[in-house]
Design a protein around this motif. Structure first.
Motif, PDB file in Angstrom:
ATOM      1  N   LEU A 164       0.799  -1.219   0.000  1.00  0.00           N
ATOM      2  CA  LEU A 164       0.000   0.000   0.000  1.00  0.00           C
ATOM      3  C   LEU A 164       0.834   1.274   0.000  1.00  0.00           C
ATOM      4  N   VAL A 165       2.154   1.145  -0.017  1.00  0.00           N
ATOM      5  CA  VAL A 165       3.022   2.306  -0.158  1.00  0.00           C
ATOM      6  C   VAL A 165       4.069   1.998  -1.212  1.00  0.00           C
ATOM      7  N   TRP A 166       4.627   3.040  -1.787  1.00  0.00           N
ATOM      8  CA  TRP A 166       5.670   2.880  -2.796  1.00  0.00           C
ATOM      9  C   TRP A 166       6.965   3.420  -2.204  1.00  0.00           C
ATOM     10  N   VAL A 167       7.881   2.510  -1.938  1.00  0.00           N
ATOM     11  CA  VAL A 167       9.181   2.888  -1.389  1.00  0.00           C
ATOM     12  C   VAL A 167      10.278   2.233  -2.216  1.00  0.00           C
ATOM     13  N   THR A 168      11.490   2.761  -2.087  1.00  0.00           N
ATOM     14  CA  THR A 168      12.658   2.229  -2.791  1.00  0.00           C
ATOM     15  C   THR A 168      13.564   1.544  -1.780  1.00  0.00           C
ATOM     16  N   GLU A 169      13.978   0.333  -2.110  1.00  0.00           N
ATOM     17  CA  GLU A 169      14.862  -0.436  -1.230  1.00  0.00           C
ATOM     18  C   GLU A 169      16.241  -0.550  -1.884  1.00  0.00           C
ATOM     19  N   GLN A 170      17.259  -0.002  -1.234  1.00  0.00           N
ATOM     20  CA  GLN A 170      18.619  -0.078  -1.762  1.00  0.00           C
ATOM     21  C   GLN A 170      19.305  -1.361  -1.318  1.00  0.00           C
ATOM     22  N   ASP A 171      20.419  -1.682  -1.988  1.00  0.00           N
ATOM     23  CA  ASP A 171      21.153  -2.905  -1.679  1.00  0.00           C
ATOM     24  C   ASP A 171      21.634  -2.946  -0.231  1.00  0.00           C
ATOM     25  N   ASP A 172      21.927  -1.789   0.353  1.00  0.00           N
ATOM     26  CA  ASP A 172      22.417  -1.761   1.733  1.00  0.00           C
ATOM     27  C   ASP A 172      21.288  -1.839   2.765  1.00  0.00           C
ATOM     28  N   GLY A 173      20.058  -2.045   2.277  1.00  0.00           N
ATOM     29  CA  GLY A 173      18.920  -2.177   3.184  1.00  0.00           C
ATOM     30  C   GLY A 173      18.192  -0.877   3.475  1.00  0.00           C
ATOM     31  N   THR A 174      18.701   0.254   2.990  1.00  0.00           N
ATOM     32  CA  THR A 174      18.028   1.538   3.212  1.00  0.00           C
ATOM     33  C   THR A 174      16.722   1.574   2.431  1.00  0.00           C
ATOM     34  N   VAL A 175      15.656   1.943   3.114  1.00  0.00           N
ATOM     35  CA  VAL A 175      14.339   2.059   2.488  1.00  0.00           C
ATOM     36  C   VAL A 175      13.901   3.513   2.588  1.00  0.00           C
ATOM     37  N   PHE A 176      13.486   4.100   1.467  1.00  0.00           N
ATOM     38  CA  PHE A 176      13.101   5.503   1.490  1.00  0.00           C
ATOM     39  C   PHE A 176      12.026   5.758   0.441  1.00  0.00           C
TER      40      PHE A 176
END
Length: 605
Positions: free
Chosen positions: A73-85
């Motif tokens: 229900l949300v659109w977030v970006t997950e980076q390889d280092d685990g950061t979600v934003f």
């Protein structure tokens, strides 16, 4: 009524716009059923609010909180280092927030979950859009009335709100950013105009806040700030006088800048929180190709080209001529801003901007209303027949826009894969032909991000074709012979005819290892008629069409496109006509083609 003592036409136009938008929102009720409010880009805009106010977790440590049967229900970006934003800026969340908090307060008393996604939250977003639409309508009216007479402003309002894709972004994808940005830009234009003429602190604050928000929502809109140094400037002496004014009123200029920066601060704090730096590019590999702007495509491509789907704005572009001829003091601002904005949005990797028409232009409509008003003002002063032609053109564009808006809602106008062939196949039809899907060309996202314009197209490989022209009864298939008659044109030429039969002219055809079977027939029938393909009881393969695309006198041609489901073993199909009203039916030139359909990627350049 005192309300109507001045600018009555503008006020009546504004009321009509408000009634139309309100009625459409109430009729559609998109807050019901599947989520048609918090979807697409809104999943990113909105994500800040439940994360901050419900879960207190802007780093999204537990994404499962946002999973449902509808997906995430949300659109977030997950980076390889685990950061979600969240890649989108927080401007829209700020605009939503008063309505979100109201819904959050009322959700449980109304019997819903206070989870950020139940119906009260969707209702709140819909009415936030309507609220900001009213704000934009008021301030655009006020701004235009500073420069144009009542009748001109009234026509401009009706043209912009009903004749452009702005209508869709207030009634369809109403929670997208563009209608909100429209309101903020209109507010800024009026507040900045009043500050330039009166230098009051309240106008400085309002101009700074509205500008800060629309730049936060879409940073490319920063060009609109040129209004403050350029509005009313027609010479270098005017420009010197403008900067002299800034120096004289530097205290208020600082207040305006501070108001602007205050709107940006939450985003800088968020970037610092999730990345450790106040400056953070959240769009990763997405970017601009300034050496290869798609100017022609963004204006004229059938893949969401602005003027293809919003042709009425050609009048605004013609209005640039009158800006120049009249040496209008808003001319420099409009010319420079439009050219810079066009260049930058045409340089973005996704220049078609996925939506109805090209939605990136909605933000600049308050500015383009200026040359549009000059165009309309000019023709209102012309001979009656010239005025009439312009009025007919505007009315025609309004009807076309409203019709295409409905087409987009039901999927007849595509969000990003349109082609010339597909556009004209569905033009002025709510139901396109069954070949419409094969006419679309889907952009290849990963190549577009690299600056390569490539599309996925359907390739139809025709294996064999059978044409039944009914030239004689002997050559007519056995099951159809009872319908054969001579058509009177020649002794050995005929057609199939039935005076009164419901399910008629059944004909069995083999599948022949084909993935798709295309059938067409020329028919003459005064009632509703379907051509149908089917197999099994109940039908395991079923398809039907009633929408003709070709006409020849009283004859019309029906096309049927039947895809055989993968893995389904079917050795034959039954085709027949469903003559619902049992009126006389004549059929000629029945053609069956056996095909396979595949896809391939092609480069557009």
């Amino acid at each position: 009524m005192r309300f109507f003592k001045t600018n009555i036409l503008t006020k009546l136009s504004g009321i009509l716009v408000a009634i139309m938008v309100f009625t459409t929102l109430m009729t559609q009720q998109k807050w019901e059923g599947n989520n048609k409010v918090i979807h697409g880009d809104v999943l990113g805009y909105y994500a800040y609010l439940p994360a901050l106010f419900i879960h207190d977790d802007l780093k999204f440590d537990d994404l499962e909180e946002y999973d449902s049967h509808l997906g995430r229900l949300v659109w977030v970006t997950e980076q390889d280092d685990g950061t979600v934003f969240i890649k989108y800026t927080s401007g829209m969340a700020i605009m939503y927030s008063p309505f979100f908090l109201t819904a959050h307060y009322l959700a449980e008393p109304l019997g819903y979950k206070a989870n950020g996604f139940d119906p009260p939250y969707k209702v709140a977003l819909v009415w936030s859009s309507f609220f900001y639409m009213i704000i934009g309508l008021i301030f655009l009216s006020k701004f235009l009335l500073l420069h144009f007479k009542d009748s001109v402003v009234a026509i401009v309002l009706l043209t912009i709100y009903f004749g452009t894709n702005a209508f869709h972004y207030y009634t369809g994808d109403m929670s997208y950013s563009h209608g909100y940005s429209f309101a903020l830009v209109a507010t800024f234009l009026y507040a900045a105009s009043r500050w330039l003429s009166h230098q009051r602190i309240k106008w400085a604050v309002l101009a700074g806040i509205s500008a800060g928000l629309f730049v936060l929502i879409r940073p490319v809109d920063i060009f609109f700030l040129l209004f403050i140094p350029l509005a009313g400037v027609a010479s270098f002496s005017d420009l010197r006088a403008r900067f002299h004014l800034f120096w004289q009123r530097k205290g208020q200029v600082i207040i305006m800048i501070a108001s602007f920066v205050l709107m940006i601060v939450p985003q800088l704090m968020y970037y610092k929180y999730i990345s450790g730096s106040y400056l953070f590019y959240s769009y990763s590999e997405e970017g601009f190709f300034f050496s290869n702007p798609k100017i022609h495509d963004i204006l004229f491509s059938y893949r969401n080209g602005w003027l293809v789907y919003t042709p009425v704005m050609v009048l605004s572009l013609f209005g640039f001529l009158f800006l120049w001829k009249k040496k209008a003091k808003l001319g420099a601002f409009v010319f420079i801003t439009f050219l810079l904005y066009l260049y930058v949005i045409a340089s973005w990797w996704c220049w078609w901007y996925v939506g109805f028409g090209n939605r990136a232009f909605v933000n600049i409509y308050p500015i383009l209303s200026i040359p549009l008003a000059y165009f309309i003002q000019h023709f209102l002063e012309q001979q009656w027949w010239k005025r009439g032609l312009v009025q007919l053109a505007i009315i025609g564009c309004v009807f076309l826009n409203l019709f295409q808006t409905k087409q987009y809602e039901i999927g007849t106008v595509h969000w990003g894969a349109g082609t010339e062939e597909a556009y004209w196949d569905s033009f002025w039809n709510y139901a396109p032909s069954q070949l419409y899907a094969n006419m679309l060309e889907y952009p290849v996202t990963q190549k577009a991000i690299l600056g390569i314009d490539a599309v996925t197209v359907s390739v139809i490989d025709t294996l064999s074709t059978e044409s039944l022209r009914f030239d004689s009864q002997e050559n007519c298939p056995l099951g159809l012979r009872k319908y054969f008659i001579k058509n009177g044109q020649s002794s050995d030429d005929g057609v199939l005819f039935t005076p009164k039969e419901n399910f008629t002219m059944s004909y069995t055809i083999p599948v022949r290892d084909a993935g798709v079977i295309q059938i067409s027939a020329w028919v003459k029938c005064e009632g509703d008629l379907f051509i149908i393909s089917s197999r099994g009881e109940p039908a395991i393969v079923y398809n039907a069409t009633e929408s003709p695309r070709e006409y020849d006198g009283d004859w019309k041609r029906l096309h049927l496109y039947t895809r055989i489901p993968d893995g389904l073993e079917v050795d034959s199909l039954d085709i027949f006509f469903w003559n619902q009203e049992m009126v006389p039916l004549t059929v000629d030139n029945l053609t069956i083609s056996w095909c396979n359909v595949s896809t391939e990627i092609i480069l557009k350049e």
